[in-house]
Scaffold this motif. Structure first.
Motif, PDB file in Angstrom:
ATOM      1  N   SER A 266     115.062 -39.509  89.383  1.00 40.25           N
ATOM      2  CA  SER A 266     114.777 -40.940  89.398  1.00 40.25           C
ATOM      3  C   SER A 266     115.152 -41.528  88.042  1.00 40.25           C
ATOM      4  O   SER A 266     115.101 -40.843  87.018  1.00 40.25           O
ATOM      5  N   CYS A 267     115.487 -42.798  88.060  1.00 36.63           N
ATOM      6  CA  CYS A 267     115.806 -43.506  86.818  1.00 36.63           C
ATOM      7  C   CYS A 267     115.249 -44.917  86.936  1.00 36.63           C
ATOM      8  O   CYS A 267     115.713 -45.697  87.765  1.00 36.63           O
ATOM      9  N   VAL A 268     114.262 -45.226  86.115  1.00 35.69           N
ATOM     10  CA  VAL A 268     113.658 -46.557  86.123  1.00 35.69           C
ATOM     11  C   VAL A 268     114.343 -47.410  85.073  1.00 35.69           C
ATOM     12  O   VAL A 268     114.438 -47.012  83.900  1.00 35.69           O
ATOM     13  N   ALA A 269     114.815 -48.558  85.486  1.00 45.04           N
ATOM     14  CA  ALA A 269     115.543 -49.467  84.602  1.00 45.04           C
ATOM     15  C   ALA A 269     114.686 -50.685  84.274  1.00 45.04           C
ATOM     16  O   ALA A 269     114.003 -51.227  85.141  1.00 45.04           O
ATOM     17  N   SER A 270     114.738 -51.118  83.035  1.00 48.26           N
ATOM     18  CA  SER A 270     113.976 -52.292  82.626  1.00 48.26           C
ATOM     19  C   SER A 270     114.691 -53.015  81.499  1.00 48.26           C
ATOM     20  O   SER A 270     115.617 -52.484  80.880  1.00 48.26           O
ATOM     21  N   GLY A 271     114.276 -54.255  81.242  1.00 49.29           N
ATOM     22  CA  GLY A 271     114.777 -54.977  80.088  1.00 49.29           C
ATOM     23  C   GLY A 271     115.744 -56.105  80.382  1.00 49.29           C
ATOM     24  O   GLY A 271     116.059 -56.893  79.495  1.00 49.29           O
ATOM     25  N   ARG A 272     116.252 -56.152  81.607  1.00 47.95           N
ATOM     26  CA  ARG A 272     117.158 -57.248  81.968  1.00 47.95           C
ATOM     27  C   ARG A 272     117.336 -57.238  83.469  1.00 47.95           C
ATOM     28  O   ARG A 272     116.914 -56.315  84.153  1.00 47.95           O
ATOM     29  N   ALA A 273     117.980 -58.261  83.976  1.00 50.33           N
ATOM     30  CA  ALA A 273     118.347 -58.284  85.387  1.00 50.33           C
ATOM     31  C   ALA A 273     119.615 -57.455  85.578  1.00 50.33           C
ATOM     32  O   ALA A 273     120.524 -57.503  84.756  1.00 50.33           O
TER      33      ALA A 273
ATOM     34  N   GLN B  18     116.107 -50.402  78.907  1.00 50.26           N
ATOM     35  CA  GLN B  18     115.666 -49.005  78.881  1.00 50.26           C
ATOM     36  C   GLN B  18     115.938 -48.366  80.234  1.00 50.26           C
ATOM     37  O   GLN B  18     115.676 -48.967  81.280  1.00 50.26           O
ATOM     38  N   LEU B  19     116.461 -47.162  80.198  1.00 54.72           N
ATOM     39  CA  LEU B  19     116.645 -46.338  81.390  1.00 54.72           C
ATOM     40  C   LEU B  19     115.893 -45.044  81.154  1.00 54.72           C
ATOM     41  O   LEU B  19     116.149 -44.350  80.167  1.00 54.72           O
ATOM     42  N   VAL B  20     114.968 -44.728  82.039  1.00 49.35           N
ATOM     43  CA  VAL B  20     114.140 -43.543  81.861  1.00 49.35           C
ATOM     44  C   VAL B  20     114.270 -42.645  83.084  1.00 49.35           C
ATOM     45  O   VAL B  20     113.847 -43.018  84.178  1.00 49.35           O
ATOM     46  N   GLU B  21     114.856 -41.460  82.856  1.00 54.96           N
ATOM     47  CA  GLU B  21     115.041 -40.507  83.949  1.00 54.96           C
ATOM     48  C   GLU B  21     113.836 -39.578  84.069  1.00 54.96           C
ATOM     49  O   GLU B  21     113.115 -39.336  83.097  1.00 54.96           O
ATOM     50  N   SER B  22     113.674 -39.051  85.267  1.00 56.88           N
ATOM     51  CA  SER B  22     112.667 -38.028  85.516  1.00 56.88           C
ATOM     52  C   SER B  22     113.087 -37.227  86.738  1.00 56.88           C
ATOM     53  O   SER B  22     114.016 -37.622  87.458  1.00 56.88           O
ATOM     54  N   GLY B  23     112.421 -36.093  86.942  1.00 59.63           N
ATOM     55  CA  GLY B  23     112.659 -35.314  88.140  1.00 59.63           C
ATOM     56  C   GLY B  23     113.449 -34.036  87.948  1.00 59.63           C
ATOM     57  O   GLY B  23     113.633 -33.271  88.898  1.00 59.63           O
ATOM     58  N   GLY B  24     113.931 -33.803  86.746  1.00 62.55           N
ATOM     59  CA  GLY B  24     114.660 -32.566  86.514  1.00 62.55           C
ATOM     60  C   GLY B  24     113.738 -31.359  86.533  1.00 62.55           C
ATOM     61  O   GLY B  24     112.516 -31.487  86.563  1.00 62.55           O
ATOM     62  N   GLY B  25     114.341 -30.180  86.505  1.00 59.54           N
ATOM     63  CA  GLY B  25     113.539 -28.962  86.493  1.00 59.54           C
ATOM     64  C   GLY B  25     114.371 -27.751  86.834  1.00 59.54           C
ATOM     65  O   GLY B  25     115.603 -27.803  86.839  1.00 59.54           O
ATOM     66  N   LEU B  26     113.674 -26.664  87.089  1.00 55.77           N
ATOM     67  CA  LEU B  26     114.298 -25.386  87.437  1.00 55.77           C
ATOM     68  C   LEU B  26     114.177 -25.188  88.946  1.00 55.77           C
ATOM     69  O   LEU B  26     113.081 -25.322  89.509  1.00 55.77           O
TER      70      LEU B  26
ATOM     71  N   ILE C  92     133.889 -50.462  89.345  1.00 53.85           N
ATOM     72  CA  ILE C  92     133.880 -49.187  90.055  1.00 53.85           C
ATOM     73  C   ILE C  92     134.779 -48.235  89.291  1.00 53.85           C
ATOM     74  O   ILE C  92     135.996 -48.364  89.306  1.00 53.85           O
ATOM     75  N   SER C  93     134.165 -47.294  88.612  1.00 58.01           N
ATOM     76  CA  SER C  93     134.934 -46.380  87.773  1.00 58.01           C
ATOM     77  C   SER C  93     134.163 -45.087  87.583  1.00 58.01           C
ATOM     78  O   SER C  93     132.937 -45.068  87.614  1.00 58.01           O
ATOM     79  N   THR C  94     134.909 -44.023  87.341  1.00 55.40           N
ATOM     80  CA  THR C  94     134.286 -42.740  87.014  1.00 55.40           C
ATOM     81  C   THR C  94     134.240 -42.506  85.511  1.00 55.40           C
ATOM     82  O   THR C  94     133.817 -41.446  85.078  1.00 55.40           O
ATOM     83  N   SER C  95     134.682 -43.477  84.740  1.00 54.67           N
ATOM     84  CA  SER C  95     134.743 -43.299  83.294  1.00 54.67           C
ATOM     85  C   SER C  95     133.417 -43.643  82.634  1.00 54.67           C
ATOM     86  O   SER C  95     132.908 -44.753  82.779  1.00 54.67           O
ATOM     87  N   ALA C  96     132.903 -42.703  81.866  1.00 57.02           N
ATOM     88  CA  ALA C  96     131.665 -42.933  81.131  1.00 57.02           C
ATOM     89  C   ALA C  96     131.827 -44.047  80.098  1.00 57.02           C
ATOM     90  O   ALA C  96     130.839 -44.684  79.713  1.00 57.02           O
ATOM     91  N   LEU C  97     133.038 -44.293  79.665  1.00 59.70           N
ATOM     92  CA  LEU C  97     133.290 -45.292  78.633  1.00 59.70           C
ATOM     93  C   LEU C  97     132.923 -46.705  79.089  1.00 59.70           C
ATOM     94  O   LEU C  97     132.664 -47.577  78.258  1.00 59.70           O
ATOM     95  N   LEU C  98     132.907 -46.936  80.387  1.00 63.09           N
ATOM     96  CA  LEU C  98     132.646 -48.280  80.892  1.00 63.09           C
ATOM     97  C   LEU C  98     131.154 -48.559  81.094  1.00 63.09           C
ATOM     98  O   LEU C  98     130.775 -49.686  81.355  1.00 63.09           O
ATOM     99  N   TYR C  99     130.329 -47.533  80.952  1.00 62.00           N
ATOM    100  CA  TYR C  99     128.894 -47.709  81.141  1.00 62.00           C
ATOM    101  C   TYR C  99     128.257 -48.015  79.795  1.00 62.00           C
ATOM    102  O   TYR C  99     128.408 -47.234  78.845  1.00 62.00           O
ATOM    103  N   ASN C 100     127.551 -49.136  79.705  1.00 62.08           N
ATOM    104  CA  ASN C 100     127.074 -49.571  78.395  1.00 62.08           C
ATOM    105  C   ASN C 100     125.598 -49.291  78.129  1.00 62.08           C
ATOM    106  O   ASN C 100     125.139 -49.511  77.000  1.00 62.08           O
ATOM    107  N   TYR C 101     124.861 -48.809  79.111  1.00 62.00           N
ATOM    108  CA  TYR C 101     123.478 -48.405  78.877  1.00 62.00           C
ATOM    109  C   TYR C 101     123.265 -47.012  79.468  1.00 62.00           C
ATOM    110  O   TYR C 101     123.748 -46.731  80.572  1.00 62.00           O
ATOM    111  N   TRP C 102     122.500 -46.197  78.748  1.00 59.29           N
ATOM    112  CA  TRP C 102     122.297 -44.803  79.141  1.00 59.29           C
ATOM    113  C   TRP C 102     120.834 -44.421  78.986  1.00 59.29           C
ATOM    114  O   TRP C 102     120.131 -44.890  78.082  1.00 59.29           O
TER     115      TRP C 102
END
Length: 124
Positions: free
Chosen positions: A21-28, A3-11, A104-114
């Motif tokens: 911030s993004c808190v990551a959990s569920g694996r190493a 799980q990745l949980v973001e926070s801190g957005g706003g106007l 090391i890549s800028t491609s979203a395709l290589l990221y497997n958790y969001w």
């Protein structure tokens, strides 16, 4: 289950700052690369910044270089995106992501958790 949980957005007004911030959990996450992407309405998802979970030199999109700083606190399993001198064109939903292969890549395709995204709106 990862799980990745973001926070801190706003106007915020142009020229202002926000920290996401993004808190990551569920694996190493050692060996992973963590990144931030953004998506504005009607546009494709865009790379913002990334850094290895273990540290090292971050990589930034040209559009945010000098204004945004990506970091992570492995002890807190949290990654951050400090955004400064915000502009109206920075308005978007911001997503954190993890590439467990650590490439090391800028491609979203290589990221497997969001994460689910957090909205940032910059008014002029």
């Amino acid at each position: 289950q990862v799980q990745l949980v973001e926070s801190g957005g706003g106007l915020v007004q142009a020229g202002g700052s926000l920290r996401l911030s993004c808190v990551a959990s569920g694996r190493a996450f050692s060996g992973s690369r963590v990144g931030w992407f953004r998506q504005a309405p009607g546009k494709e998802r865009e790379y913002v910044a990334s850094i290895q979970w273990s540290g090292g030199t971050p990589v930034y999109a040209e559009s945010v270089k000098g204004r945004f700083t990506v970091s992570r606190d492995s002890a807190r399993s949290t990654m951050y995106l400090q955004m400064g001198n915000l502009k109206p064109e920075d308005t978007a939903a911001y997503y954190c992501a993890v590439d467990t292969l650590g490439r090391i890549s800028t491609s979203a395709l290589l990221y497997n958790y969001w994460g689910q995204g957090t909205q940032v709106t910059v008014s002029s």
